[in-house]
Enzyme design. Structure first.
Site, PDB file in Angstrom:
ATOM      1  N   GLU A 175      -5.016   1.605   2.244  1.00  0.00           N
ATOM      2  CA  GLU A 175      -5.167   0.412   3.147  1.00  0.00           C
ATOM      3  C   GLU A 175      -5.350   0.975   4.642  1.00  0.00           C
ATOM      4  O   GLU A 175      -5.922   0.212   5.240  1.00  0.00           O
ATOM      5  CB  GLU A 175      -3.849  -0.356   3.013  1.00  0.00           C
ATOM      6  CG  GLU A 175      -3.689  -1.607   3.734  1.00  0.00           C
ATOM      7  CD  GLU A 175      -3.488  -1.597   5.349  1.00  0.00           C
ATOM      8  OE1 GLU A 175      -3.735  -2.609   6.160  1.00  0.00           O
ATOM      9  OE2 GLU A 175      -2.952  -0.729   5.845  1.00  0.00           O
ATOM     10  N   GLU A 176      -4.674   1.830   4.997  1.00  0.00           N
ATOM     11  CA  GLU A 176      -4.741   2.494   6.372  1.00  0.00           C
ATOM     12  C   GLU A 176      -6.094   2.933   6.815  1.00  0.00           C
ATOM     13  O   GLU A 176      -6.500   3.045   8.015  1.00  0.00           O
ATOM     14  CB  GLU A 176      -3.610   3.361   6.748  1.00  0.00           C
ATOM     15  CG  GLU A 176      -2.149   3.128   6.530  1.00  0.00           C
ATOM     16  CD  GLU A 176      -1.861   1.985   7.680  1.00  0.00           C
ATOM     17  OE1 GLU A 176      -2.599   1.705   8.422  1.00  0.00           O
ATOM     18  OE2 GLU A 176      -0.764   1.706   7.445  1.00  0.00           O
ATOM     19  N   GLU A 196       1.954  -7.251   3.381  1.00  0.00           N
ATOM     20  CA  GLU A 196       2.973  -6.748   4.519  1.00  0.00           C
ATOM     21  C   GLU A 196       2.928  -7.771   5.749  1.00  0.00           C
ATOM     22  O   GLU A 196       1.808  -8.323   5.871  1.00  0.00           O
ATOM     23  CB  GLU A 196       2.610  -5.548   4.702  1.00  0.00           C
ATOM     24  CG  GLU A 196       1.184  -5.457   5.507  1.00  0.00           C
ATOM     25  CD  GLU A 196       0.786  -3.955   5.750  1.00  0.00           C
ATOM     26  OE1 GLU A 196       1.656  -3.358   6.267  1.00  0.00           O
ATOM     27  OE2 GLU A 196      -0.244  -3.819   5.252  1.00  0.00           O
ATOM     28  N   ASP A 231      -0.301   4.414   0.905  1.00  0.00           N
ATOM     29  CA  ASP A 231      -0.672   5.367   1.986  1.00  0.00           C
ATOM     30  C   ASP A 231       0.084   5.068   3.280  1.00  0.00           C
ATOM     31  O   ASP A 231       0.397   3.858   3.510  1.00  0.00           O
ATOM     32  CB  ASP A 231      -2.121   5.500   2.053  1.00  0.00           C
ATOM     33  CG  ASP A 231      -2.895   4.150   2.737  1.00  0.00           C
ATOM     34  OD1 ASP A 231      -2.274   3.124   2.298  1.00  0.00           O
ATOM     35  OD2 ASP A 231      -3.795   4.079   3.456  1.00  0.00           O
ATOM     36  N   HIS A 246       0.937  -1.101   0.044  1.00  0.00           N
ATOM     37  CA  HIS A 246      -0.078  -0.407  -0.063  1.00  0.00           C
ATOM     38  C   HIS A 246       1.028   1.085   0.221  1.00  0.00           C
ATOM     39  O   HIS A 246       1.857   1.217   0.782  1.00  0.00           O
ATOM     40  CB  HIS A 246      -1.200  -0.046   1.055  1.00  0.00           C
ATOM     41  CG  HIS A 246      -0.457  -0.184   2.584  1.00  0.00           C
ATOM     42  ND1 HIS A 246       0.096   1.090   3.192  1.00  0.00           N
ATOM     43  CD2 HIS A 246      -0.319  -1.140   3.452  1.00  0.00           C
ATOM     44  CE1 HIS A 246       0.410   0.897   4.361  1.00  0.00           C
ATOM     45  NE2 HIS A 246       0.199  -0.469   4.384  1.00  0.00           N
TER      46      HIS A 246
END
Ligand SMILES: [Zn+2]
Ligand SMILES: [Zn+2]
Length: 414
Positions: free
Chosen positions: A139-140, A167, A73, A71
């Site tokens: 993603e966050e 991740e 972000d 990701h």
């Protein structure tokens, strides 16, 4: 070195939520891809939220592809609490630590994929399977406009993905950590209402009292779960975590809050993470009955809620050849992989797993404190470089793996 400066350049792009500079990140990734002769594609399921897809075509288009996801972000920062400015990507001369938001989570991984490909291309390696890189947004904040839409798209189907890397977490020890599942996030807000009144009056049923009873009950539950971890009975990923992340109540005044008025509303927010094997229905029952009972004038709402019908795992036995391939490839690059774990937080890997794909959580950072979402997030430059060698070995092994996987077989039957 130029390898490190490219990593710094990516880190210097401020992609912090809630206003990530996705266009700068996209430009940067595309320029890297061009320098590597990779095929590029930008997909915007939602305007200004680009997914950047890169492809290194393999020799056998009938085999499933390898997807390397990351990701773009990062989470927000409190800049004043950092020794180094979080988007400067400064290197501490003495230690070689690179300080930046995203150094661990997870711009390192995105760049390491690219650098590993650069090395493989440099020695003339040619993949048999397609190697696809996805750089996804948001993603966050749940991945709803990124990975979630991606896995449901025709573009994704056409990629015929056979395995996904996403991740993991840093590891303070020598072993890399590797994840086969993750906890489900529930971001919960509980709200209490109650009779307002004079600050000097003792009476029942105030909003504050109603809320605090819940907070106490939730804290008891939190303690019971935490004790299991402290006592060594369970791993972090195997218990329910509950943490209060905000409290909101009171009647504002120009100098702070009105002090002699009991407010009529109060709320609290919790980040809850639920292991795959925990029964979600019974947890929600506890929530409705004990944590936010309507009998105490309470309501609740989810800001994020991942529910699963049945536990979702990536197999790590012989039914999943990718697991051993990864372990062996890491070994071949002089690393070691720890026992398969449940990721304590959440990642986009869940979207791939619900589609039945094997997804492995892995970020090659050993000898590194876990600093994701923390102040002064850093990654040591030598560790970063080592991670590139690790990925070089993995990508080589994965993309030259010729045995048909379950996925290739089902494809062949079509
Ligand atoms: Zn992350
Ligand atoms: Zn994160």
């Amino acid at each position: 070195s130029t390898i490190i400066s490219r990593f710094q350049e990516y880190l210097q792009i401020n992609t912090a939520q809630p206003n990530p500079n996705y266009s700068a990140a996209t430009d940067f990734i595309i320029s890297q891809a061009k320098s590597l002769n990779l095929e590029t594609q930008i997909i915007e399921f939602v305007k200004n939220k680009p997914l950047v897809i890169l492809k290194w075509p393999g020799k056998n288009p009938f085999l499933s592809s390898i997807l390397l996801n990351s990701h773009t972000d990062v989470v927000p920062v409190e800049p004043k609490k950092w020794f180094f400015s979080p988007f400067d990507a400064n290197i501490d001369d003495l230690s070689g630590n690179i300080y930046a938001r995203g150094a661990q989570d997870m711009k390192c991984v995105g760049m390491q994929y690219l650098e590993a490909i650069r090395k493989l291309k440099g020695v003339g390696f040619q993949p048999i399977r397609d190697v696809i890189l996805s750089f996804v947004p948001d993603e966050e904040i749940g991945g709803h406009d990124g990975a979630e839409k991606f896995v449901g798209s025709d573009d994704f189907l056409k990629m015929n993905v056979g395995v996904v890397l996403d991740e993991g977490l840093a590891s303070p020890g020598e072993e890399y950590r590797v994840f086969y599942a993750e906890r489900s996030p529930w971001w919960l807000v509980i709200k209490a209402v109650g009779a307002p009144g004079h600050g000097a009056k003792l009476y029942d049923g105030t909003a504050m009292e109603n809320l605090l009873k819940s907070v106490e009950s939730i804290r008891r539950f939190r303690d019971s779960q935490f004790d299991l971890v402290k006592g060594g009975v369970k791993a972090e990923g195997d218990v329910v975590s509950v943490n209060m992340v905000f409290l909101k109540a009171g009647t504002p005044s120009p100098t702070g809050f009105v002090m002699n008025l009991q407010p009529s509303e109060a709320q609290a927010g919790f980040d809850i993470r639920i292991p795959p094997t925990v029964d979600q229905a019974s947890l929600e029952k506890r929530l409705a009955e004990e944590w936010a009972p309507s009998s105490r004038n309470m309501t609740y709402e989810f800001k994020q809620k991942v529910t699963t019908e049945k536990p979702i795992f990536t197999a790590y036995d012989s039914s999943n050849p990718w697991w051993k391939l990864l372990e062996d490839a890491v070994k071949a690059a002089n690393g070691t992989v720890g026992k398969p774990e449940i990721f304590p937080a959440s990642t986009d890997a869940r979207y791939f797993r619900v589609r039945g794909l094997p997804a492995i959580g892995f970020s090659p950072m050993a000898r590194t404190p876990i600093l994701l979402h923390d102040h002064n997030e850093f990654l040591n430059q030598d560790e970063y470089l080592k991670g590139i060698d690790i990925y070089e070995s993995i990508i080589k092994a994965y993309s030259s793996y010729e045995e048909p996987t379950r996925d290739d077989e089902s494809r062949a039957e079509l």
